[in-house]
Design a protein around this motif. Structure first.
Motif, PDB file in Angstrom:
ATOM      1  N   PHE A 197     -86.193 -38.051 -14.463  1.00  0.00           N
ATOM      2  CA  PHE A 197     -85.217 -37.705 -13.674  1.00  0.00           C
ATOM      3  C   PHE A 197     -85.843 -37.848 -12.145  1.00  0.00           C
ATOM      4  CE2 PHE A 197     -82.552 -35.401 -10.825  1.00  0.00           C
ATOM      5  CZ  PHE A 197     -81.254 -35.815 -11.001  1.00  0.00           C
ATOM      6  N   TYR A 249     -78.029 -41.492 -11.232  1.00  0.00           N
ATOM      7  CA  TYR A 249     -79.205 -40.548 -10.710  1.00  0.00           C
ATOM      8  C   TYR A 249     -78.835 -40.090  -9.438  1.00  0.00           C
ATOM      9  CZ  TYR A 249     -82.098 -41.582 -14.669  1.00  0.00           C
ATOM     10  OH  TYR A 249     -82.637 -41.630 -16.136  1.00  0.00           O
ATOM     11  N   THR A 269     -78.957 -46.448 -11.490  1.00  0.00           N
ATOM     12  CA  THR A 269     -79.168 -45.603 -10.174  1.00  0.00           C
ATOM     13  C   THR A 269     -78.129 -44.903  -9.538  1.00  0.00           C
ATOM     14  OG1 THR A 269     -78.991 -47.736  -8.931  1.00  0.00           O
ATOM     15  CG2 THR A 269     -81.079 -47.068  -9.401  1.00  0.00           C
TER      16      THR A 269
END
Lengths: 295, 354
Positions: B200, B224, B221
């Motif tokens: 992460f 995240y 992305t």
């Protein structure tokens, strides 16, 4: 009928927003900096005019001509401030992370704000311009004369800047630097100086508009941020580097704000403009008139 | 950067030999968990030394608060490379949530605290979907816009007490807040430290360095980024949730404080963004200075803050921790005869060029 009145009010104020935004767009296009202290230039321009007028007449009141005479002073002072700002601070962070450039100008913005509070207190002030008959009525629509003067003044300042960029040698240098700094340096243009002049011109037009804002609205030390943000909205709407786009964007934002204020409440104007900005950013990130920096 | 290092190298070298700095930073890397635990223990034992309820305890509590905020900002701003100027929106939401829940609905503080954190995370998720699609200038200004709109809305609504805000008289003791802020800070530091060694954390840094490449490598992305943003929202929301009762008063100006937002960015940057210790060190350092100015030069805080931001950005864009480790990496240069000395710092300069 009310709607027409709101739109007219909006257009009159919107020209001022547009003038501020044009300066903001110039820096963004040429130096590739978001100048978060741009609104402070508006504020300082307003205060310069206020103090010049106070020095002459003893209080911040005067005839229209006397008021107009203070504008060149504000423009000159703000040109100097803008030039110095670029030379001392901004030039040191150009080409690094854009985030650092944002922080430097934000740092300058809050420092100027508090210095202004120390110097002039946080109370709102305004310049009183004496007209025998302050407003006139055209086809049922009330038009305050001073707003009309401010509207015309903003358009004149914007036009002057446009002519300056198009016709003068310095203007051509500025456009060259915006297109390709390395090539401009190769043909003998002093890039650092040209960028500082750009910063100066941008601050000067903001300062000039600031004098009109001091007459028809209010000035106070913390007013800057709102004008910076409005400029951002307008420039995003009009497209970075487009002067006509900024003009149309400014007039539109003014109208939208007056309509919101008229039909809902003035408390909602900021929220509505920003929601519009965010929607616009998502739908059309390059702006309506988006293009590469003005040719 | 490199020229200033060389100029100051002579003096700095006699005070801080790079090999010692190198060893010190290595120790910090190797014993991260024990050091964090030790720091937490020392901080937790302060009130037992007779500080309770006094001025210094309030100052320490505020330092923990700012450390939480700076570290939260850094999860997205420093680790992921999305500089937010609107983190204080989460703070305000947390602050108003506990104020309203405890005062108007008589909810117990611990329950209100958790609910406030939940609300801030939800808000972060919704806002994140919108603003995290933007990059660079656009992201920064959009987040600032979110903050200002939130402030404006709280000024209009009735439930928030409008522009005059809310006064909160029934609050827990000062000691409770000391341990609460300390606990949140230690938990957050541990979490960020743990995450920085996991996939992460690596993906967040990859997004900062080159988002397109990270996407091309097959990482989602958006997922995240949004997760990091929600994490920042959670801790900032918690900080706000405790702050309104700690401060016994909340209004739009204090809840959605734009100057604080700059302050906490300055803290993260001053200490060294993209690290765990940096934002915390920066928060302690800058808050000490601000506290001194507020005591001895009232009315000049923002001038000082602006000056500090400018000096930091121009002089030490990598902060205390970043500058130190860069300095220590000169050791590698001597050890390995000048090969690949400062390979790392060029990458961060390119990071958010778009």
């Amino acid at each position: 009928m009310a709607a027409t009145q709101f739109v007219v009010n909006g257009l009159l104020v919107g020209a001022l927003f547009a003038g501020v935004a044009v300066g903001f767009a110039l820096i963004w296009g040429v130096v590739d900096i978001i100048n978060l202290a741009h609104g402070e230039m508006v504020m300082l321009g307003g205060y310069t005019s206020y103090w010049v007028l106070t020095l002459i007449t003893g209080n911040a009141e005067g005839s229209p001509l006397l008021f107009l005479a203070t504008i060149p002073v504000a423009i000159a002072v703000l040109f100097g401030i803008g030039y110095a700002l670029q030379r001392t601070l901004v030039s040191r962070v150009i080409g690094t992370d854009i985030f650092l450039t944002l922080l430097v100008t934000f740092g300058a913005s809050i420092a100027i704000q508090q210095l202004a509070i120390q110097a002039w207190s946080a109370n709102p002030r305004s310049i009183q311009v004496s007209f025998a008959d302050p407003s006139m009525t055209l086809a049922g629509i009330v038009v305050p004369k001073m707003k009309l003067v401010a509207f015309a003044g903003a358009l004149v300042l914007t036009a002057l800047m446009y002519v300056f960029l198009q016709k003068t040698r310095t203007g051509r240098a500025i456009r060259a630097v915006s297109q390709n700094p390395e090539a401009a340096a190769l043909v003998g243009i002093d890039v650092e100086h040209t960028r500082a002049v750009t910063f100066g011109v941008s601050s000067a037009i903001a300062g000039g508009i600031g004098t009109f804002i001091a007459v028809i609205l209010n000035i106070q030390p913390q007013m800057g941020l709102i004008y910076t943000l409005k400029s951002f909205i307008i420039v995003v709407f009009g497209g970075v580097g487009s002067i006509p786009g900024a003009l149309i964007g400014g007039l539109l934002l003014g109208s939208v704000e007056e309509l919101v204020a008229g039909f809902a409440s003035s408390q909602w104007t900021l929220a509505v403009s920003f929601s519009l900005l965010i929607v616009l950013l998502i739908l059309k990130p390059k702006g309506l008139f988006g293009q590469e920096a003005e040719q | 950067m490199s020229t200033t290092d060389e100029e100051s190298g002579g003096v700095l070298r006699s005070i801080l030999p790079p090999e010692q700095v190198d060893r010190f930073l290595g120790t910090c890397d190797d014993y991260g968990w024990p050091l964090l635990g030790l720091g937490a223990l020392v901080a937790a034992s302060f009130p037992l030394l007779g500080l309770e309820g006094g001025y210094y305890m309030t100052v320490l509590t505020e330092m923990f608060l700012f450390a939480i905020l700076a570290l939260s900002w850094d999860i997205v701003g420093g680790q992921t490379g999305y500089p937010s100027f609107g983190n204080m929106a989460f703070f305000g939401i947390g602050a108003y949530a506990t104020a309203i829940l405890t005062k108007d609905f008589a909810v117990a503080f611990p329950v209100a605290f958790l609910l406030a954190g939940l609300l801030a995370v939800t808000f972060a998720a919704v806002i994140g979907i919108v603003v995290l699609r933007l990059r660079g200038h656009y992201f920064a200004i959009a987040t600032l816009g979110v903050l200002l709109v939130a402030q404006q809305v709280s000024r209009i609504l009735e439930i928030t007490g409008g522009a005059s805000g809310k006064i909160l008289l029934e609050t827990p003791s000062a000691e409770t807040f000391y341990y609460l802020f300390l606990g949140v800070l230690v938990f957050e530091m541990a979490l960020v430290y743990y995450l920085s060694g996991t996939r992460f954390g690596f993906v967040l840094n990859a997004i900062r360095d080159d988002e397109e490449k990270a996407t091309a490598m097959g990482f989602n992305t958006t997922y995240y980024k949004t997760a990091a943003w929600m994490l920042a929202g959670l801790f900032t929301g918690f900080a706000g949730a405790a702050y309104s009762l700690f401060n016994t008063f909340i209004d739009p100006q204090t809840a959605y404080n734009g100057a604080w937002n700059v302050e906490l960015i300055a803290m993260a940057l001053l200490g060294g963004s993209g690290t765990v210790a940096g934002p915390v060190i920066g928060a302690f350092g800058l808050h000490t200075i601000i506290e001194l100015v507020e005591t001895y030069a009232v009315g000049w805080q923002l001038v000082l803050l602006g000056g500090a931001v400018i000096i930091t950005v121009i002089g030490f864009p990598k902060g205390v921790v970043g500058t130190l480790s860069e300095y220590a990496s000169q050791m590698d240069y001597y050890k390995h005869g000048g090969m690949a000395a400062t390979d790392t710092d060029d990458g961060s300069e390119v990071s958010a060029d778009e």
